[in-house]
Design an enzyme around this catalytic site. Structure first.
Site, mmCIF file in Angstrom:
data_model
loop_
_atom_site.group_PDB
_atom_site.id
_atom_site.type_symbol
_atom_site.label_atom_id
_atom_site.label_comp_id
_atom_site.label_asym_id
_atom_site.label_seq_id
_atom_site.Cartn_x
_atom_site.Cartn_y
_atom_site.Cartn_z
ATOM 1 N N ARG A 114 38.740 21.869 139.685
ATOM 2 C CA ARG A 114 40.187 22.081 139.626
ATOM 3 C C ARG A 114 40.630 22.723 138.322
ATOM 4 O O ARG A 114 41.795 23.102 138.187
ATOM 5 C CB ARG A 114 40.920 20.739 139.803
ATOM 6 C CG ARG A 114 40.776 20.126 141.188
ATOM 7 C CD ARG A 114 41.773 18.994 141.367
ATOM 8 N NE ARG A 114 41.621 18.384 142.684
ATOM 9 C CZ ARG A 114 40.928 17.286 142.916
ATOM 10 N NH1 ARG A 114 40.301 16.676 141.920
ATOM 11 N NH2 ARG A 114 40.854 16.792 144.133
ATOM 12 N N HIS A 144 32.363 24.015 112.354
ATOM 13 C CA HIS A 144 33.299 24.713 111.479
ATOM 14 C C HIS A 144 34.130 23.693 110.687
ATOM 15 O O HIS A 144 34.598 22.688 111.251
ATOM 16 C CB HIS A 144 34.226 25.607 112.294
ATOM 17 C CG HIS A 144 33.540 26.773 112.921
ATOM 18 N ND1 HIS A 144 34.024 28.066 112.843
ATOM 19 C CD2 HIS A 144 32.395 26.866 113.638
ATOM 20 C CE1 HIS A 144 33.208 28.887 113.488
ATOM 21 N NE2 HIS A 144 32.211 28.169 113.983
ATOM 22 N N ASN A 161 29.257 25.920 125.026
ATOM 23 C CA ASN A 161 29.382 25.179 123.773
ATOM 24 C C ASN A 161 30.765 25.380 123.164
ATOM 25 O O ASN A 161 31.308 26.480 123.182
ATOM 26 C CB ASN A 161 28.303 25.602 122.777
ATOM 27 C CG ASN A 161 26.921 25.216 123.241
ATOM 28 O OD1 ASN A 161 26.120 26.065 123.614
ATOM 29 N ND2 ASN A 161 26.621 23.934 123.235
ATOM 30 N N GLY A 164 16.841 25.755 124.366
ATOM 31 C CA GLY A 164 16.434 24.499 124.972
ATOM 32 C C GLY A 164 17.192 23.301 124.427
ATOM 33 O O GLY A 164 16.919 22.170 124.827
ATOM 34 N N GLU A 182 33.791 34.641 113.183
ATOM 35 C CA GLU A 182 33.948 33.537 114.132
ATOM 36 C C GLU A 182 34.884 32.508 113.511
ATOM 37 O O GLU A 182 34.488 31.693 112.688
ATOM 38 C CB GLU A 182 32.586 32.924 114.451
ATOM 39 C CG GLU A 182 32.611 31.860 115.519
ATOM 40 C CD GLU A 182 31.257 31.199 115.729
ATOM 41 O OE1 GLU A 182 31.191 30.263 116.550
ATOM 42 O OE2 GLU A 182 30.277 31.610 115.078
ATOM 43 N N ASP A 234 22.752 32.608 117.222
ATOM 44 C CA ASP A 234 23.562 31.704 116.387
ATOM 45 C C ASP A 234 22.700 31.202 115.230
ATOM 46 O O ASP A 234 22.807 30.048 114.797
ATOM 47 C CB ASP A 234 24.109 30.544 117.217
ATOM 48 C CG ASP A 234 25.316 29.870 116.570
ATOM 49 O OD1 ASP A 234 25.916 30.472 115.660
ATOM 50 O OD2 ASP A 234 25.659 28.740 116.971
#
Length: 391
Positions: A236, A151, A228, A258, A139, A282
């Site tokens: 639009r 990160h 996220n 949650g 990632e 994650d």
């Protein structure tokens, strides 16, 4: 013939009987999973089990389902992959998540140095396909500096000569995945990866819908932690979210703790593409351990009331396991149990191209299973037909 669950050895063929069995697609009541030599031989009604097959009756109220598959797991059991990008580190992470029903996973390396990436790729090439390690998820570091999340900004990079070739080495590391921002890589980068057998997911990105669609045309097939580290949806400017929810070729990972995503947004995602949402954790090293605080690439991350965050308040992964994600999908987002179970097993298996052998209890699939009680907590898992009780 009754099978003692505490017996030191498991017969090469046996049957697991449960009140309810979900085979990845549909329910079977008062049924049995037949297991032979580590593979599923079929699902039958309890009264149709051959008399010479040893049987194990699971406790009343037990639900049996395909083992969970986690596409994004940064750590577990006190181990962070970025700190220990080795085969032993990957084994420890997978083992920590096994007690939560995860029978296959992609250990995930977040944005780091190219040397650390090389170490992780070499480790994945040595272990993929064993010990629950399906491959490696890298990632970053080719993500948008405008959407870094946790990160480290100083390690976010633009591709240079040799980078795509290094990532293509993942083709020898099982079914592996790279998360990148398509607007931050040169033309042909995504296509080179996908034509070499490396899956590409879009994440930590500000790509508009047309850029996302170009990446899809080049073979990108995933979206990392939907909602996220990406712009919000707009009528639009549908961006990544709108494209993810309408483009059939994309499977979107979703963190259902949650905290990362509101339950209404979870319901929206499933309503838009029920079979295209994969639950992911994650997860960080606090899962399956007593850690309340750890270091993440120079930042201190603290666990408070189930939330992992830096001192500045940035979310830093999740203190989440797959069984909890399933429970949250049912109890917080009010989804049907079968949708949650499918999103934890068959959908990620299909995304990885493994749905003939994982994520399903059809004949010929691997006998990787999870047993849940009435509260949807894990009783035991089976890997290749071998039972591993929760400890």
């Amino acid at each position: 013939m009754s099978l003692d669950p505490n017996h030191p050895g498991t017969p090469p063929q046996h049957a697991l009987l449960a009140r309810r069995i979900f085979d990845g697609t549909r329910w079977h009541d008062d049924a049995a999973v037949l297991i032979r030599d580590g593979l599923v031989a079929g699902v039958r009604r309890s009264g149709e089990v051959p008399g010479d097959w040893p049987q194990q009756n699971l406790p009343a109220g037990t639900i049996v389902a395909p083992g969970f598959i986690d596409l994004q797991v940064n750590g577990g059991g006190g181990v962070l992959l970025n700190d220990q990008p080795t085969a032993d580190g990957m084994r420890a992470i997978a083992r920590a998540h096994r007690r939560f029903g995860t029978t296959g996973c992609l250990p995930t390396l977040i944005t780091d140095t190219r040397e650390r990436m090389a170490d992780a790729i070499a480790a994945a090439r040595s272990i993929a396909g064993h010990d629950g390690i399906l491959g490696l998820h890298i990632e970053g570091p080719f993500i948008s500096p405008k959407r870094p999340g946790v990160h480290p900004p100083d390690r976010i990079a633009e591709p240079r000569d040799g980078d795509v070739e290094q990532l293509c080495e993942l083709s020898g590391a099982g079914t592996s995945l790279v998360t990148l921002a398509p607007e931050c890589v040169p033309a042909g980068f995504v296509q080179t990866l996908t034509t070499n057998g490396v899956r590409v997911s879009i994440g930590h990105s500000e790509a508009p819908a047309d850029v996302v669609m170009r990446a899809v045309a080049d073979g990108a097939s995933g979206v990392t932690h939907l909602f996220n580290a990406m712009p919000p949806f707009s009528g639009r400017s549908p961006g990544i979210i709108g494209t993810a929810l309408t483009e059939e070729r994309l499977t979107a990972g979703l963190i259902v703790d949650g905290i990362h995503v509101d339950p209404i947004s979870v319901r929206l995602a499933f309503a838009a593409k029920r079979d295209g949402i994969a639950l992911v954790t994650d997860a960080m090293p606090s899962v399956g351990s007593s850690l309340q605080r750890f270091s993440l690439l120079g930042q201190t991350v603290t666990l408070v009331k189930g939330r992992l965050a830096t001192a500045g308040g940035t979310l830093a992964g999740a203190h989440l396991d797959m069984a909890s994600a399933v429970r949250n999908a049912v109890k917080l987002a009010e989804l049907p149990l079968e949708d949650a179970l499918r999103a934890a097993s068959l959908t990620p298996a299909r995304f990885l191209g493994l749905d003939r052998e994982r994520g399903t209890l059809t004949a010929g699939a691997r006998a990787d299973l999870v047993a849940l009680n009435a509260e949807l907590k894990v009783i035991a898992t089976w890997v290749d037909g071998q039972r591993e009780d929760v400890q």
